[in-house]
Structure formats: C-alpha cells, structure tokens
Design a protein around this motif. Structure first.
Motif, PDB file in Angstrom:
ATOM      1  N   GLU A  16      98.897 -81.059 120.439  1.00 59.36           N
ATOM      2  CA  GLU A  16      99.210 -80.832 118.615  1.00 59.36           C
ATOM      3  C   GLU A  16     100.861 -81.743 119.135  1.00 59.36           C
ATOM      4  O   GLU A  16     101.520 -81.847 120.296  1.00 59.36           O
ATOM      5  CB  GLU A  16      99.719 -79.559 119.121  1.00 59.36           C
ATOM      6  CG  GLU A  16     100.895 -78.942 117.751  1.00 59.36           C
ATOM      7  CD  GLU A  16     100.456 -77.696 117.570  1.00 59.36           C
ATOM      8  OE1 GLU A  16     101.123 -76.966 118.365  1.00 59.36           O
ATOM      9  OE2 GLU A  16      99.768 -77.168 117.514  1.00 59.36           O
ATOM     10  N   LEU A  17     100.969 -82.438 117.997  1.00 63.27           N
ATOM     11  CA  LEU A  17     102.617 -83.258 118.425  1.00 63.27           C
ATOM     12  C   LEU A  17     103.827 -82.238 117.722  1.00 63.27           C
ATOM     13  O   LEU A  17     104.060 -80.973 117.624  1.00 63.27           O
ATOM     14  CB  LEU A  17     102.330 -84.065 117.524  1.00 63.27           C
ATOM     15  CG  LEU A  17     101.529 -84.967 116.915  1.00 63.27           C
ATOM     16  CD1 LEU A  17     101.421 -85.802 115.961  1.00 63.27           C
ATOM     17  CD2 LEU A  17     101.416 -86.339 118.240  1.00 63.27           C
ATOM     18  N   THR A  18     104.422 -83.066 117.984  1.00 62.26           N
ATOM     19  CA  THR A  18     106.590 -82.727 118.325  1.00 62.26           C
ATOM     20  C   THR A  18     106.599 -83.177 117.630  1.00 62.26           C
ATOM     21  O   THR A  18     106.394 -84.416 117.296  1.00 62.26           O
ATOM     22  CB  THR A  18     106.978 -82.620 119.819  1.00 62.26           C
ATOM     23  OG1 THR A  18     106.643 -83.912 120.555  1.00 62.26           O
ATOM     24  CG2 THR A  18     106.255 -81.746 120.555  1.00 62.26           C
ATOM     25  N   HIS A  40     105.663 -79.402 108.670  1.00 58.19           N
ATOM     26  CA  HIS A  40     105.691 -78.982 110.492  1.00 58.19           C
ATOM     27  C   HIS A  40     105.131 -79.893 111.501  1.00 58.19           C
ATOM     28  O   HIS A  40     103.797 -80.222 110.749  1.00 58.19           O
ATOM     29  CB  HIS A  40     105.602 -76.920 110.506  1.00 58.19           C
ATOM     30  CG  HIS A  40     106.185 -76.723 110.077  1.00 58.19           C
ATOM     31  ND1 HIS A  40     106.208 -76.263 108.059  1.00 58.19           N
ATOM     32  CD2 HIS A  40     107.210 -75.667 110.097  1.00 58.19           C
ATOM     33  CE1 HIS A  40     106.503 -75.084 108.170  1.00 58.19           C
ATOM     34  NE2 HIS A  40     107.398 -75.480 109.105  1.00 58.19           N
ATOM     35  N   PRO A  41     106.086 -80.572 112.711  1.00 61.97           N
ATOM     36  CA  PRO A  41     104.777 -81.313 113.893  1.00 61.97           C
ATOM     37  C   PRO A  41     103.525 -80.600 113.912  1.00 61.97           C
ATOM     38  O   PRO A  41     102.571 -81.119 113.867  1.00 61.97           O
ATOM     39  CB  PRO A  41     105.599 -81.176 114.545  1.00 61.97           C
ATOM     40  CG  PRO A  41     107.161 -80.650 114.612  1.00 61.97           C
ATOM     41  CD  PRO A  41     106.687 -79.237 113.199  1.00 61.97           C
ATOM     42  N   ASP A  42     103.603 -79.645 114.245  1.00 63.97           N
ATOM     43  CA  ASP A  42     102.550 -78.210 114.132  1.00 63.97           C
ATOM     44  C   ASP A  42     101.112 -78.485 113.122  1.00 63.97           C
ATOM     45  O   ASP A  42      99.768 -78.386 114.043  1.00 63.97           O
ATOM     46  CB  ASP A  42     102.297 -77.459 114.490  1.00 63.97           C
ATOM     47  CG  ASP A  42     102.897 -76.242 113.593  1.00 63.97           C
ATOM     48  OD1 ASP A  42     102.911 -76.259 112.714  1.00 63.97           O
ATOM     49  OD2 ASP A  42     103.027 -75.310 114.349  1.00 63.97           O
ATOM     50  N   HIS A  43     101.065 -79.573 112.023  1.00 65.69           N
ATOM     51  CA  HIS A  43      99.929 -79.940 111.131  1.00 65.69           C
ATOM     52  C   HIS A  43      99.124 -81.236 111.571  1.00 65.69           C
ATOM     53  O   HIS A  43      98.681 -81.210 110.925  1.00 65.69           O
ATOM     54  CB  HIS A  43     100.975 -80.048 109.782  1.00 65.69           C
ATOM     55  CG  HIS A  43     101.404 -78.994 108.920  1.00 65.69           C
ATOM     56  ND1 HIS A  43     100.595 -77.612 109.048  1.00 65.69           N
ATOM     57  CD2 HIS A  43     102.275 -78.327 108.311  1.00 65.69           C
ATOM     58  CE1 HIS A  43     100.888 -76.253 108.321  1.00 65.69           C
ATOM     59  NE2 HIS A  43     102.673 -77.350 107.987  1.00 65.69           N
ATOM     60  N   PHE A  44      99.547 -81.825 113.083  1.00 72.32           N
ATOM     61  CA  PHE A  44      99.156 -82.503 113.424  1.00 72.32           C
ATOM     62  C   PHE A  44      98.885 -82.849 114.641  1.00 72.32           C
ATOM     63  O   PHE A  44      99.545 -81.885 115.805  1.00 72.32           O
ATOM     64  CB  PHE A  44     100.444 -84.100 113.030  1.00 72.32           C
ATOM     65  CG  PHE A  44     100.955 -84.064 111.316  1.00 72.32           C
ATOM     66  CD1 PHE A  44     100.006 -84.683 110.575  1.00 72.32           C
ATOM     67  CD2 PHE A  44     101.715 -83.632 111.081  1.00 72.32           C
ATOM     68  CE1 PHE A  44     100.175 -85.311 109.781  1.00 72.32           C
ATOM     69  CE2 PHE A  44     101.806 -83.505 109.763  1.00 72.32           C
ATOM     70  CZ  PHE A  44     101.120 -84.471 109.011  1.00 72.32           C
ATOM     71  N   SER A  45      97.666 -83.529 114.673  1.00 71.55           N
ATOM     72  CA  SER A  45      97.642 -84.141 116.569  1.00 71.55           C
ATOM     73  C   SER A  45      97.493 -85.220 116.907  1.00 71.55           C
ATOM     74  O   SER A  45      97.312 -85.946 115.338  1.00 71.55           O
ATOM     75  CB  SER A  45      95.921 -83.696 116.266  1.00 71.55           C
ATOM     76  OG  SER A  45      95.832 -81.915 116.161  1.00 71.55           O
ATOM     77  N   GLU A  77     113.100 -75.899 112.265  1.00 73.30           N
ATOM     78  CA  GLU A  77     113.094 -76.074 113.773  1.00 73.30           C
ATOM     79  C   GLU A  77     113.505 -77.901 113.446  1.00 73.30           C
ATOM     80  O   GLU A  77     113.248 -77.894 111.296  1.00 73.30           O
ATOM     81  CB  GLU A  77     111.732 -76.547 114.633  1.00 73.30           C
ATOM     82  CG  GLU A  77     111.786 -74.589 114.784  1.00 73.30           C
ATOM     83  CD  GLU A  77     112.842 -74.148 115.245  1.00 73.30           C
ATOM     84  OE1 GLU A  77     113.961 -75.084 116.794  1.00 73.30           O
ATOM     85  OE2 GLU A  77     113.162 -72.805 115.672  1.00 73.30           O
ATOM     86  N   GLN A  78     113.296 -78.466 114.109  1.00 74.88           N
ATOM     87  CA  GLN A  78     113.285 -80.125 113.878  1.00 74.88           C
ATOM     88  C   GLN A  78     112.494 -80.877 113.054  1.00 74.88           C
ATOM     89  O   GLN A  78     111.332 -80.512 113.874  1.00 74.88           O
ATOM     90  CB  GLN A  78     113.594 -81.073 115.116  1.00 74.88           C
ATOM     91  CG  GLN A  78     113.674 -81.944 114.881  1.00 74.88           C
ATOM     92  CD  GLN A  78     113.707 -82.997 115.697  1.00 74.88           C
ATOM     93  OE1 GLN A  78     114.978 -82.286 117.064  1.00 74.88           O
ATOM     94  NE2 GLN A  78     114.414 -84.216 115.789  1.00 74.88           N
ATOM     95  N   PRO A  79     112.377 -81.523 112.131  1.00 81.41           N
ATOM     96  CA  PRO A  79     110.519 -81.343 110.777  1.00 81.41           C
ATOM     97  C   PRO A  79     110.470 -82.656 111.561  1.00 81.41           C
ATOM     98  O   PRO A  79     110.494 -83.912 112.432  1.00 81.41           O
ATOM     99  CB  PRO A  79     111.788 -81.578 109.564  1.00 81.41           C
ATOM    100  CG  PRO A  79     113.178 -82.623 110.015  1.00 81.41           C
ATOM    101  CD  PRO A  79     113.355 -81.852 111.024  1.00 81.41           C
ATOM    102  N   LEU A  80     109.131 -83.517 110.899  1.00 78.37           N
ATOM    103  CA  LEU A  80     108.721 -84.476 111.780  1.00 78.37           C
ATOM    104  C   LEU A  80     108.305 -85.675 111.116  1.00 78.37           C
ATOM    105  O   LEU A  80     107.727 -84.960 109.623  1.00 78.37           O
ATOM    106  CB  LEU A  80     106.590 -84.291 112.449  1.00 78.37           C
ATOM    107  CG  LEU A  80     105.858 -85.430 112.095  1.00 78.37           C
ATOM    108  CD1 LEU A  80     106.229 -86.326 113.471  1.00 78.37           C
ATOM    109  CD2 LEU A  80     104.278 -84.747 112.839  1.00 78.37           C
TER     110      LEU A  80
END
Length: 249
Positions: free
Chosen positions: A80-82, A68-73, A57-60
């Motif tokens: 959880e971040l997008t 992956h965005p879900d590695h971060f908060s 998907e779209q990267p952070l």
C-alpha cells in the motif's frame, strides 16, 4: 438537507415540486460529491478523485489529481502506498522500490527526472528547475556560480558577492587583475597558450578573449597577426572619440 441527503437544487426542484425554491429561500442544496468539494474548499484541503471524500492527511498527487494514498499499491512490490509514492512512466511506486530503480529525483520539485539531468550543488535537477537563487531564471546550460549551497547567475553573483575570476569561476578574495574587460585572480592571469604567469607590466595580446604573451604571439602565423593588429587598431579608433569627449568636458 432533504431526507438526510444534500441535493443539487435543480434535482430537488424537479422531484419535489415547483414551489420548493420559494419555500427554502436562499438555501443551497448539493449532491454528496459537490458537498464534499465545498467542504474541502472551506477547510483548504483536497477531495479524493476516487472516493470523493475530503483528504484529511497529505494527499497522493497522481497525474495532477489528489487521492487518498491507500487507494493505490506499488506497481513493483504491491505494498500500500503513502503520500511519498513516486510516479514513473504512468505507474506508481513506493519510495524504496523507486530508489532501487536508480531514477534521479529533482532537487527542486522532488519528481523523477526522465530526460536530461543537471548535476550541481550535490543534487540532480530538471533543466528548467535549476535556477538562479536571486532572479529564478533557469541557467539552461550557462555558467553558474555557487555560494553557501545556492547557485547564482553571473550578474547577481557579482552584485551580491563581488568579482568572479574569469578563469577559475571563484570569487576573488585577494588582489584583482583587471584586464581585457574581465577580472582575474593574480594566480590565474597567465598566457592562454603556454600558461606562463603574466602581470600588467608584461606585454600581452588579446586573442579569443584571453591573454597571449609576446613570445607566443610572435609564433602566430603572419596573416593571423595582421588580422589581430587591424582589430586592435579598429578598437583604438572607436575608443578615441570617447576619450576626446571626456577631455573636452
């Protein structure tokens, strides 16, 4: 693949014997991270710099790296971040929390503006990102001209849309007053001292690149009028040889 795993060629050669290279020919053996990197390159995608897997998907983007965005908060609310997360002073925030902080977002790069802000076209910009729509050179504080939601430098605005009034900076849609090597709206051509309207039939003097009516000029200090007269005479002398050349031609 050896035993179900990709290997670096050097590592496989070291562990499985010196004849391995001749037996596998031109096959390339990669470790798992390198395998994922090559796979992502072939797909035109990013590899996450934390888990080393392909990002479908779209990267952070964080500090110029992809994740992956879900590695971060979110630093503020913990959600959880997008990929829409925003970075500010080395920390990541979800979009709602970031917006509540009142940090301006650049209309060009969509990143936070921590330094000087340019307000134009109903948006906010990094100084270096507010550029001419034609030549893409930053304005850096110089005058710009707007047309249909875009900004242009004076040169390209004139090339594309016509004369711009020196006084109001708008395109001149009616008659143009050409004076002092500039273009003016009829309604804008006035004495820079008393604001009385002027026409080309009126006598006026150039002062500080603007017109001054005869009445205001007479009120100038004597020394100033002498300097202006000398400057006018000098300008006339420089123009005379050009006129003579044209006549002789």
């Amino acid at each position: 693949m050896l035993n179900g795993w990709p290997w670096h060629l050097g590592s496989a050669h070291h562990n499985l014997g010196g004849d391995l290279e001749s037996e596998i020919g031109f096959l390339q053996h990669l470790c798992r991270p390198c395998h994922n990197r090559e796979k992502a390159k072939g797909l035109g995608k990013y590899v996450c710099q934390r888990c080393r897997l392909v990002i479908d998907e779209q990267p952070l983007m964080f500090r110029s790296d992809a994740y992956h965005p879900d590695h971060f908060s979110c630093t503020h609310c913990g959600k959880e971040l997008t990929a829409e997360a925003r970075e500010l002073k080395g920390e990541l925030y979800c979009l709602p929390c970031h917006d509540k902080m009142g940090v301006p977002i650049c209309g060009a790069c969509r990143r936070p503006i921590e330094g000087r802000v340019v307000n134009a076209l109903g948006k906010q910009w990094h100084v270096e990102h507010f550029v001419c729509a034609k030549c893409e050179k930053p304005f850096l504080g110089h005058r710009h001209y707007e047309k249909k939601g875009l900004a242009y430098c004076e040169t390209h605005y004139n090339q594309l849309f016509g004369d711009v009034c020196y006084n109001c900076s708008h395109v001149i849609e009616g008659d143009v007053v050409s004076a002092l090597n500039k273009a003016w709206c009829v309604s804008c051509f006035s004495c820079s001292t008393c604001n009385s309207k002027l026409t080309l039939k009126n006598k006026f003097v150039e002062f500080d690149m603007k017109p001054v009516c005869k009445r205001c000029y007479e009120k100038f200090p004597l020394e100033l009028k002498k300097r202006l007269k000398k400057l006018s005479e000098l300008t006339s002398r420089k123009a005379q040889p050009k006129a003579a050349d044209l006549n002789s031609a």
